[in-house]
Design an enzyme around this catalytic site. Structure first.
Site, PDB file in Angstrom:
ATOM      1  N   PHE A   1      10.787 -13.077   2.382  1.00 42.79           N
ATOM      2  CA  PHE A   1      11.602 -13.684   1.324  1.00 42.79           C
ATOM      3  C   PHE A   1      12.581 -12.661   0.750  1.00 42.79           C
ATOM      4  O   PHE A   1      12.190 -11.574   0.332  1.00 42.79           O
ATOM      5  CB  PHE A   1      10.705 -14.246   0.219  1.00 42.79           C
ATOM      6  CG  PHE A   1       9.923 -15.448   0.663  1.00 42.79           C
ATOM      7  CD1 PHE A   1      10.433 -16.709   0.495  1.00 42.79           C
ATOM      8  CD2 PHE A   1       8.689 -15.294   1.282  1.00 42.79           C
ATOM      9  CE1 PHE A   1       9.724 -17.834   0.933  1.00 42.79           C
ATOM     10  CE2 PHE A   1       7.971 -16.402   1.723  1.00 42.79           C
ATOM     11  CZ  PHE A   1       8.489 -17.670   1.544  1.00 42.79           C
TER      12      PHE A   1
ATOM     13  N   GLY B   1       0.797  -1.216   0.000  1.00 40.06           N
ATOM     14  CA  GLY B   1       0.000   0.000   0.000  1.00 40.06           C
ATOM     15  C   GLY B   1       0.832   1.270   0.000  1.00 40.06           C
ATOM     16  O   GLY B   1       1.979   1.299   0.450  1.00 40.06           O
TER      17      GLY B   1
ATOM     18  N   GLN C   1      -5.874  -6.891  -4.987  1.00 38.75           N
ATOM     19  CA  GLN C   1      -6.067  -7.238  -3.584  1.00 38.75           C
ATOM     20  C   GLN C   1      -7.127  -6.332  -2.985  1.00 38.75           C
ATOM     21  O   GLN C   1      -6.970  -5.112  -2.958  1.00 38.75           O
ATOM     22  CB  GLN C   1      -4.750  -7.071  -2.813  1.00 38.75           C
ATOM     23  CG  GLN C   1      -4.889  -7.271  -1.313  1.00 38.75           C
ATOM     24  CD  GLN C   1      -4.017  -6.301  -0.522  1.00 38.75           C
ATOM     25  OE1 GLN C   1      -3.660  -5.230  -0.998  1.00 38.75           O
ATOM     26  NE2 GLN C   1      -3.694  -6.677   0.702  1.00 38.75           N
TER      27      GLN C   1
ATOM     28  N   TYR D   1      -9.493  -4.972   0.179  1.00 38.20           N
ATOM     29  CA  TYR D   1      -9.785  -4.830   1.603  1.00 38.20           C
ATOM     30  C   TYR D   1     -11.290  -4.595   1.702  1.00 38.20           C
ATOM     31  O   TYR D   1     -11.751  -3.455   1.669  1.00 38.20           O
ATOM     32  CB  TYR D   1      -9.032  -3.638   2.196  1.00 38.20           C
ATOM     33  CG  TYR D   1      -7.534  -3.803   2.270  1.00 38.20           C
ATOM     34  CD1 TYR D   1      -6.953  -4.598   3.251  1.00 38.20           C
ATOM     35  CD2 TYR D   1      -6.693  -3.140   1.386  1.00 38.20           C
ATOM     36  CE1 TYR D   1      -5.570  -4.737   3.354  1.00 38.20           C
ATOM     37  CE2 TYR D   1      -5.312  -3.265   1.472  1.00 38.20           C
ATOM     38  CZ  TYR D   1      -4.758  -4.061   2.455  1.00 38.20           C
ATOM     39  OH  TYR D   1      -3.400  -4.188   2.549  1.00 38.20           O
TER      40      TYR D   1
ATOM     41  N   HIS E   1       0.848 -10.793   6.892  1.00 32.74           N
ATOM     42  CA  HIS E   1       0.875  -9.382   6.498  1.00 32.74           C
ATOM     43  C   HIS E   1       2.262  -8.777   6.737  1.00 32.74           C
ATOM     44  O   HIS E   1       2.399  -7.612   7.110  1.00 32.74           O
ATOM     45  CB  HIS E   1      -0.184  -8.581   7.262  1.00 32.74           C
ATOM     46  CG  HIS E   1      -0.849  -7.512   6.430  1.00 32.74           C
ATOM     47  ND1 HIS E   1      -1.995  -7.719   5.715  1.00 32.74           N
ATOM     48  CD2 HIS E   1      -0.493  -6.230   6.179  1.00 32.74           C
ATOM     49  CE1 HIS E   1      -2.351  -6.619   5.082  1.00 32.74           C
ATOM     50  NE2 HIS E   1      -1.430  -5.696   5.338  1.00 32.74           N
TER      51      HIS E   1
ATOM     52  N   ARG F   1       2.942  -7.106  10.049  1.00 32.51           N
ATOM     53  CA  ARG F   1       2.404  -5.762  10.257  1.00 32.51           C
ATOM     54  C   ARG F   1       1.035  -5.761  10.948  1.00 32.51           C
ATOM     55  O   ARG F   1       0.462  -4.695  11.157  1.00 32.51           O
ATOM     56  CB  ARG F   1       2.294  -5.033   8.913  1.00 32.51           C
ATOM     57  CG  ARG F   1       3.637  -4.789   8.269  1.00 32.51           C
ATOM     58  CD  ARG F   1       3.511  -4.442   6.794  1.00 32.51           C
ATOM     59  NE  ARG F   1       3.004  -3.115   6.533  1.00 32.51           N
ATOM     60  CZ  ARG F   1       3.741  -1.999   6.530  1.00 32.51           C
ATOM     61  NH1 ARG F   1       5.036  -2.069   6.804  1.00 32.51           N
ATOM     62  NH2 ARG F   1       3.219  -0.837   6.250  1.00 32.51           N
TER      63      ARG F   1
END
Length: 386
Positions: A314, A82, A129, A131, A280, A283
């Site tokens: 990663f 974001g 994605q 929300y 996440h 987070r």
């Protein structure tokens, strides 16, 4: 810009730390509360070791992976991130186009700053994605917008029912919605390349960035609270809403934020198209399992062939291959590629992808594997005492 001295993804992080204001870098790099999960996502890789095989013909290697009948040259995609426009002007587009050129999936965050319609025009096949609020009327309008833009893959994030406690942002004066204060202004002045190349350029080209893709319309500026509220209704989202989405969404439907095997099994029952194991990036819930630790149980909970993907921590081709050996179909990399975009735009992201490609190819050979399907769980061992 030449990238020959960038030899690993960590080199982009080092460069981004210098280039970005402290508050902006902290927003990207930080996690929730004491950041235990953030650190454990990385530490988990050191607790697993490879067991290579020798004297294998690896002269014709391929890291290709098939997903829903489409071949990708690597088991790697770019995770959603974001407010990427804080790191570079139109960073979302740079990430999308680099992924498209490499034949890899990119997931556009709902909290992004370039309209999804433009992203789909210039990088077709980009995933979205969402929300989502627990409000089917509003969800219906979002679906209509996604279908009009020819979005094929919808990823529903399920781990943001409330905001994570990101103390690091508060300590640096970084808020969402964004608000300027004397500390942030000084921070920007001390980073002139960011001030001119990102802040001033963005204001000159299009004014204050907007929440372009949160809801059914392009929203307000990132300095303002959206009309519906930034997270209003997310705590109402339930499995009933996922079933409702499955009945109405004609494309691929995935859940992101799956950490429990029972949730993966429920996704299978509802005939979803895959899950992404994710905390996440550390987070949201501090103290959650690392995603590498959660991955094997989730793979075991779903039928063979059901796509299980993963993100979180990663940084190396070796990390990717450990997840593949545990059964992951695709690994999504986030922060390192944001740093690459911040430092070098689309070219920087392409170079970072190339580094991962080289590491994956080299490590496959050293493991004695010519193809990804030869890399199975018996090539891994837990390392005690770490």
């Amino acid at each position: 810009m030449a990238f020959s001295h960038f030899l690993s993804l960590d080199d982009f992080e080092t460069a981004a730390r210098r280039r970005l204001p402290r508050a902006v870098f902290g927003f990207v790099a930080g996690g929730a509360e004491a950041e235990h999960s953030l650190r454990d996502n990385r530490a988990a890789f050191a607790r697993v070791g490879f067991v290579p095989r020798g004297l294998r013909d690896v002269s014709r290697r391929s890291a290709d992976v098939a997903l829903w009948g489409r071949s990708h040259p690597l088991p790697v995609g770019i995770a959603p991130m974001g407010i990427a426009g804080m790191c570079r002007h139109e960073a979302d587009l740079a990430l999308a186009q680099a992924a498209h050129a490499a034949g890899l999936p990119f997931i556009l965050s709902g909290s992004s700053n370039v309209p999804l319609e433009r992203i789909q025009q210039l990088a077709p096949g980009t995933w979205y994605q969402g929300y989502f609020p627990g409000d089917t009327a509003r969800m219906e309008r979002i679906l209509q917008r996604l279908q009009a833009a020819r979005t094929e893959v919808l990823v529903v994030t399920i781990d943001t029912c409330v905001a994570g406690n990101r103390e690091n942002n508060a300590r640096r004066g970084f808020t969402v919605p964004f608000a300027l204060n004397p500390s942030l202004m000084l921070d920007g002045l001390l980073h002139p390349r960011w001030l001119l190349g990102v802040f001033a350029r963005t204001l000159y080209r299009g004014g204050v960035p907007r929440w372009c893709n949160l809801y059914e319309e392009i929203g307000c500026r990132i300095t303002e609270e959206p009309a519906h509220g930034f997270r209003t209704g997310r705590d109402l989202l339930s499995w009933e809403h996922i079933a409702w989405l499955r009945a109405r969404w004609p494309g691929r439907l995935l859940l992101k934020g799956v950490m429990h095997p029972a949730d993966a099994a429920e996704a299978v029952r509802l005939q979803l198209d895959g899950v992404i194991v994710s905390n996440h990036g550390g987070r949201q819930l501090d103290g959650s399992l690392s995603t590498l630790q959660a991955l094997p149980e989730i793979v075991a909970a779903v039928p063979e062939g059901f796509p299980v993907m993963v993100d979180g921590g990663f940084r190396r081709g070796a990390d990717v291959l450990k997840a593949v050996a545990f059964g992951a179909r695709m690994v999504f990399v986030g922060r390192p590629l944001m740093y690459a975009a911040a430092v070098g735009g689309q070219a920087g992201v392409r170079h970072a992808i190339g580094l991962l490609h080289g590491e994956i190819d080299r490590n496959l050979a050293l493991l004695g594997c010519a193809r990804l399907d030869e890399l199975t769980r018996d090539r891994l061992r837990a390392i005690p005492g770490i």
